[in-house]
Design a protein around this motif. Structure first.
Motif, PDB file in Angstrom:
ATOM      1  N   THR A 182       0.836  -1.204   0.000  1.00  0.00           N
ATOM      2  CA  THR A 182       0.000   0.000   0.000  1.00  0.00           C
ATOM      3  C   THR A 182       0.870   1.252   0.000  1.00  0.00           C
ATOM      4  N   PHE A 183       1.936   1.253   0.785  1.00  0.00           N
ATOM      5  CA  PHE A 183       2.871   2.379   0.780  1.00  0.00           C
ATOM      6  C   PHE A 183       3.428   2.604  -0.618  1.00  0.00           C
ATOM      7  N   ARG A 184       3.915   1.540  -1.241  1.00  0.00           N
ATOM      8  CA  ARG A 184       4.508   1.635  -2.583  1.00  0.00           C
ATOM      9  C   ARG A 184       3.488   2.151  -3.599  1.00  0.00           C
ATOM     10  N   LYS A 185       2.258   1.646  -3.492  1.00  0.00           N
ATOM     11  CA  LYS A 185       1.182   2.045  -4.414  1.00  0.00           C
ATOM     12  C   LYS A 185       0.937   3.554  -4.366  1.00  0.00           C
ATOM     13  N   HIS A 186       1.125   4.154  -3.210  1.00  0.00           N
ATOM     14  CA  HIS A 186       0.874   5.582  -3.033  1.00  0.00           C
ATOM     15  C   HIS A 186       2.153   6.426  -3.043  1.00  0.00           C
ATOM     16  N   GLY A 187       3.250   5.851  -3.517  1.00  0.00           N
ATOM     17  CA  GLY A 187       4.483   6.611  -3.692  1.00  0.00           C
ATOM     18  C   GLY A 187       5.346   6.735  -2.457  1.00  0.00           C
ATOM     19  N   LEU A 188       5.080   5.933  -1.452  1.00  0.00           N
ATOM     20  CA  LEU A 188       5.863   5.958  -0.211  1.00  0.00           C
ATOM     21  C   LEU A 188       6.954   4.895  -0.322  1.00  0.00           C
ATOM     22  N   VAL A 189       8.203   5.325  -0.281  1.00  0.00           N
ATOM     23  CA  VAL A 189       9.334   4.421  -0.470  1.00  0.00           C
ATOM     24  C   VAL A 189      10.153   4.378   0.814  1.00  0.00           C
ATOM     25  N   VAL A 190      10.542   3.166   1.194  1.00  0.00           N
ATOM     26  CA  VAL A 190      11.328   2.966   2.416  1.00  0.00           C
ATOM     27  C   VAL A 190      12.796   3.319   2.137  1.00  0.00           C
ATOM     28  N   ILE A 191      13.393   4.093   3.041  1.00  0.00           N
ATOM     29  CA  ILE A 191      14.836   4.360   3.013  1.00  0.00           C
ATOM     30  C   ILE A 191      15.436   3.412   4.040  1.00  0.00           C
ATOM     31  N   SER A 192      16.137   2.417   3.549  1.00  0.00           N
ATOM     32  CA  SER A 192      16.651   1.377   4.436  1.00  0.00           C
ATOM     33  C   SER A 192      18.173   1.331   4.344  1.00  0.00           C
ATOM     34  N   ASP A 210      24.219  10.160   4.943  1.00  0.00           N
ATOM     35  CA  ASP A 210      23.724  11.183   4.014  1.00  0.00           C
ATOM     36  C   ASP A 210      22.733  12.065   4.763  1.00  0.00           C
ATOM     37  N   PRO A 211      23.106  13.312   5.057  1.00  0.00           N
ATOM     38  CA  PRO A 211      22.207  14.167   5.837  1.00  0.00           C
ATOM     39  C   PRO A 211      20.892  14.483   5.126  1.00  0.00           C
ATOM     40  N   ASN A 212      20.810  14.215   3.827  1.00  0.00           N
ATOM     41  CA  ASN A 212      19.558  14.445   3.102  1.00  0.00           C
ATOM     42  C   ASN A 212      18.551  13.314   3.319  1.00  0.00           C
ATOM     43  N   GLN A 213      19.027  12.152   3.798  1.00  0.00           N
ATOM     44  CA  GLN A 213      18.133  11.015   4.011  1.00  0.00           C
ATOM     45  C   GLN A 213      18.238  10.404   5.405  1.00  0.00           C
ATOM     46  N   ALA A 267      15.792   3.269  13.011  1.00  0.00           N
ATOM     47  CA  ALA A 267      14.494   3.251  12.325  1.00  0.00           C
ATOM     48  C   ALA A 267      14.696   3.599  10.860  1.00  0.00           C
ATOM     49  N   GLU A 268      13.927   2.944  10.010  1.00  0.00           N
ATOM     50  CA  GLU A 268      14.007   3.234   8.577  1.00  0.00           C
ATOM     51  C   GLU A 268      13.353   4.585   8.295  1.00  0.00           C
ATOM     52  N   GLY A 269      13.761   5.176   7.187  1.00  0.00           N
ATOM     53  CA  GLY A 269      13.185   6.438   6.767  1.00  0.00           C
ATOM     54  C   GLY A 269      12.215   6.220   5.618  1.00  0.00           C
TER      55      GLY A 269
END
Length: 185
Positions: free
Chosen positions: A120-130, A138-141, A163-165
């Motif tokens: 559901t996250f992926r379907k709505h454009g939410l991507v896990v930063i792992s 990387d201070p941007n992520q 925790a993942e971003g």
């Protein structure tokens, strides 16, 4: 200019001709002035029309951009509120350990729920930063939760992931929370 009298022209034909030329010139001058006034009004109206047209086009573009942003990022508050659910499901999987006869059904249920939430996250454009241990900070992520001198690492390397971003399309929704090495040896 006063209208010439008929009997004035009889006495002096040159004067009559001069006055006739002046009268024609005066009519031409009045017509020129009126024409210039109309041209100036036309130019002013054209300028106002062009500005109104540009204003309307800018408003249309701005509304279109706002509509696109609302479609893409309108659910960011809900997505942000769902992140702790993701974190808790992930912690539950990590805490459960290996599958045993007693916990197999429970673990499969949690895994299924986690998979559905991720889809559901992926379907709505939410991507896990792992990020992984050993990746460069990387201070941007990433958000550094602590720094510690860990031998065998370079300064700026990730030594722990708390925790993942998450990214929502191209915007950072929540940075990954990490521990960073400060070792310089």
């Amino acid at each position: 200019m006063a209208e010439p009298k008929d009997d004035d022209f009889l006495d002096d034909p040159e004067r009559a001709e001069a006055e006739a030329r002046a009268f024609e010139t005066e009519e031409i001058d009045d017509a020129d002035v009126e024409l210039e006034t109309l041209r100036a009004e036309r130019d002013e109206m054209k300028d106002k029309w062009m500005r109104a047209l540009a204003d309307a086009e800018n408003s249309r573009k701005r509304a279109d951009k706002q509509r696109r942003e609302a479609e893409q990022y309108g659910g960011s508050k809900l997505a942000r509120d769902m992140l702790p659910v993701y974190d808790n499901l992930k912690r539950a999987l990590e805490a459960a350990g290996d599958k045993t006869e007693e916990n197999t059904a429970l673990l499969e249920g949690i895994e299924l729920t986690m998979r559905e939430l991720s889809n559901t996250f992926r379907k709505h454009g939410l991507v896990v930063i792992s990020p992984a241990v050993g990746d460069k900070f990387d201070p941007n992520q990433h958000e550094a939760m602590f720094e510690a001198p860990v031998p065998g690492t370079k300064a700026g390397e990730i030594i722990q992931v708390s925790a993942e971003g998450f990214m929502l399309h191209d915007r950072l929704l929540r940075p990954a929370q990490v521990g960073v090495s400060s070792f310089t040896g």
